[in-house]
Design an enzyme around this catalytic site. Structure first.
Site, PDB file in Angstrom:
ATOM      1  N   HIS A 195       1.196   5.729   0.944  1.00 22.70           N
ATOM      2  CA  HIS A 195       0.393   6.281   1.632  1.00 22.70           C
ATOM      3  C   HIS A 195       0.063   7.456   1.185  1.00 22.70           C
ATOM      4  CE1 HIS A 195       0.598   4.313   6.116  1.00 22.70           C
ATOM      5  NE2 HIS A 195       1.168   3.781   5.262  1.00 22.70           N
TER       6      HIS A 195
ATOM      7  N   HIS B   8       0.609  -1.587  -0.061  1.00 23.44           N
ATOM      8  CA  HIS B   8       0.124   0.243   0.005  1.00 23.44           C
ATOM      9  C   HIS B   8       0.929   1.368  -0.297  1.00 23.44           C
ATOM     10  CE1 HIS B   8       0.464  -0.933   4.293  1.00 23.44           C
ATOM     11  NE2 HIS B   8       0.662   0.428   4.588  1.00 23.44           N
TER      12      HIS B   8
END
Ligand code: ZN
Length: 138
Positions: free
Chosen positions: A102, A100
């Site tokens: 940010h 992932h």
């Protein structure tokens, strides 16, 4: 797919999320413990643990989504800047082991800092480190 992975559960809608975007390869939602309001996470829909395991085409999709949302988030929360970050491995602060990125909106006086550079290189060491890295590039 990983059985106990919280992000896989979000993809499968077994856990609710404040979704802000979805396409074929990526999903984005707001971080429930944000650095600043509007802090979003862009994840791959398929499970990969980190950048090393994530196929190039999936990473490309993730960064395209990240750009699209960075523009939207910056406008939406009236941010002065945006940090993009990806933590890989425990030592780098990775908490959820599902790839992932940010998106962190920043405000001029938000009190957060970035990492600080230090003068760590000894004489000629920087060239040595550059050569070592070059040798590892495939
Ligand atoms: Zn997962």
């Amino acid at each position: 797919m990983s059985e106990d992975c919280i992000f896989c559960k979000i993809v499968k809608k077994e856990i609710p999320s404040e979704k802000i975007y979805e396409d074929e390869a990526t999903l984005a939602f707001l971080n429930i413990k944000p650095v600043n309001l509007g802090h979003a996470l862009v994840i791959s829909k398929e499970h990969f643990s980190n950048i090393y395991e994530t196929p190039d085409e999936v990473l490309s999709a993730m960064i395209k989504t990240t750009k699209k949302l960075s523009i939207a988030i910056k406008k939406a929360v009236n941010a002065d800047g945006i940090n993009i970050a990806m933590n890989n491995n425990l030592a780098a602060g990775q908490v959820i082991f599902h790839s992932h990125l940010h998106i962190i909106p920043r405000f001029s006086n938000d009190g957060h800092e970035l990492w600080h550079g230090k003068e760590v290189y000894k004489e000629n060491e920087i060239s040595e480190v550059a050569r070592k890295i070059s040798r590892e590039i495939n």
